[in-house]
Design an enzyme around this catalytic site. Structure first.
Site, mmCIF file in Angstrom:
data_model
loop_
_atom_site.group_PDB
_atom_site.id
_atom_site.type_symbol
_atom_site.label_atom_id
_atom_site.label_comp_id
_atom_site.label_asym_id
_atom_site.label_seq_id
_atom_site.Cartn_x
_atom_site.Cartn_y
_atom_site.Cartn_z
ATOM 1 N N PRO A 10 0.303 -1.861 0.059
ATOM 2 C CG PRO A 10 -0.937 -1.626 1.600
ATOM 3 C CD PRO A 10 0.417 -2.193 1.331
ATOM 4 C CG ASN A 11 -0.243 3.920 1.464
ATOM 5 O OD1 ASN A 11 -1.419 5.039 0.735
ATOM 6 N ND2 ASN A 11 -0.480 3.676 2.856
ATOM 7 N NE ARG A 18 4.100 6.622 1.629
ATOM 8 C CZ ARG A 18 4.161 6.068 1.422
ATOM 9 N NH1 ARG A 18 4.434 4.710 0.944
ATOM 10 N NH2 ARG A 18 3.869 5.449 3.381
ATOM 11 C CE1 TYR A 23 8.643 5.419 3.108
ATOM 12 C CE2 TYR A 23 7.110 7.008 3.564
ATOM 13 C CZ TYR A 23 7.322 6.147 4.015
ATOM 14 O OH TYR A 23 6.780 5.369 4.689
ATOM 15 C CG ASN A 74 8.345 -1.598 0.801
ATOM 16 O OD1 ASN A 74 8.271 -1.596 1.690
ATOM 17 N ND2 ASN A 74 8.868 -0.560 0.697
ATOM 18 C CB ALA A 77 0.830 0.634 6.524
ATOM 19 C CD GLU A 98 10.735 -7.431 6.608
ATOM 20 O OE1 GLU A 98 10.400 -8.202 7.052
ATOM 21 O OE2 GLU A 98 10.425 -5.972 6.833
ATOM 22 C CG HIS A 100 11.114 -1.777 5.285
ATOM 23 N ND1 HIS A 100 9.630 -1.956 5.164
ATOM 24 C CD2 HIS A 100 11.415 -3.012 5.706
ATOM 25 C CE1 HIS A 100 8.897 -2.801 5.554
ATOM 26 N NE2 HIS A 100 10.388 -3.849 6.131
ATOM 27 C CG LEU A 101 11.405 2.808 -0.151
ATOM 28 C CD1 LEU A 101 10.451 2.894 -0.862
ATOM 29 C CD2 LEU A 101 12.978 2.822 -1.497
ATOM 30 N NE ARG A 107 9.740 6.687 9.141
ATOM 31 C CZ ARG A 107 8.902 6.600 7.902
ATOM 32 N NH1 ARG A 107 8.967 5.803 7.147
ATOM 33 N NH2 ARG A 107 7.488 7.261 7.671
ATOM 34 N NE ARG A 111 6.750 5.019 9.636
ATOM 35 C CZ ARG A 111 5.593 5.062 9.179
ATOM 36 N NH1 ARG A 111 5.443 4.245 8.274
ATOM 37 N NH2 ARG A 111 5.015 6.213 8.976
HETATM 38 C C1 DQA Z 1 7.789 1.401 3.881
HETATM 39 C C2 DQA Z 1 8.057 1.747 5.545
HETATM 40 C C3 DQA Z 1 7.040 1.359 6.319
HETATM 41 O O1 DQA Z 1 6.576 1.442 7.593
HETATM 42 C C4 DQA Z 1 5.227 2.024 5.280
HETATM 43 O O2 DQA Z 1 4.147 1.677 6.035
HETATM 44 C C5 DQA Z 1 5.169 2.143 4.504
HETATM 45 C C6 DQA Z 1 6.852 2.231 3.654
HETATM 46 C C7 DQA Z 1 9.235 1.635 4.193
HETATM 47 O O3 DQA Z 1 9.495 1.451 2.851
HETATM 48 O O4 DQA Z 1 9.697 2.514 4.156
HETATM 49 O O5 DQA Z 1 4.397 2.600 3.090
HETATM 50 O O6 DQA Z 1 7.484 -0.092 4.530
#
Ligand code: DQA
Length: 151
Positions: A10-11, A18, A23, A74, A77, A98, A100-101, A107, A111
């Site tokens: 998501p997102n 964003r 990111y 990735n 959330a 896994e 994460h950017l 953070r 998270r």
């Molecule tokens: C994320 C970190 C997550 O906490 C967040 O909800 C994201 C992006 C990252 O790539 O850093 O959507 O996965």
């Protein structure tokens, strides 16, 4: 040919617009292009899929099970609470890395916990888009080692 499924949760379709501090400024298409370029040099096939819906990510994973050799994910959330996605990753039976950017460990407290982490072979966080290409490289090495051990 080794085939890797790259899942974006998501997102992540909003990359570039964003929170660039966390990111970066690349769009998802830019990131996917860099992944494809690295895949070409590693001589592996990649497919990238993004969804804002946990079920759609699971459907994609289930449809590809048996065809894919590994997963880079990735989960956005969903990382922090996506137990159905976690089960689907386990059920896929292939190694998972896994990504994460942002550095999720630097953070907000919520998270810092990943429900996927113990399902994954490993986690890369905080390296921006380079985390995806590093994950791809590691995963291809892991798959090659597993195949060599099996013979
Ligand atoms: C994320 C970190 C997550 O906490 C967040 O909800 C994201 C992006 C990252 O790539 O850093 O959507 O996965």
């Amino acid at each position: 040919m080794t085939k890797i499924l790259v899942l974006h949760g998501p997102n992540l379709n909003f990359l570039g617009r964003r929170d660039p501090h966390h990111y970066g400024s690349l769009t998802l298409d830019d990131v996917n292009r860099r992944i494809a370029e690295r895949a070409a040099t590693l001589q592996v096939e990649t497919e990238c899929f993004q969804s804002n819906h946990e079920g759609a990510l699971i459907d994609c994973l289930q449809e590809r099970t048996g065809e894919i050799d590994g997963v880079v994910i990735n989960a956005g959330a969903l990382t922090h609470y996506g137990l159905s996605l976690k089960d689907a990753l386990t059920d896929s039976g292939v190694p998972v890395v896994e990504v994460h950017l942002s550095n999720i460990h630097a953070r907000e407290a919520w998270r810092r916990h990943s429900v996927l982490a113990d399902t994954a072979q490993g986690q890369i966080a905080g390296l921006g888009w380079r985390g995806y290409t590093a994950a791809l490289e590691a995963l291809v090495g892991i798959i090659a080692d597993d195949a060599a051990q099996a013979t």
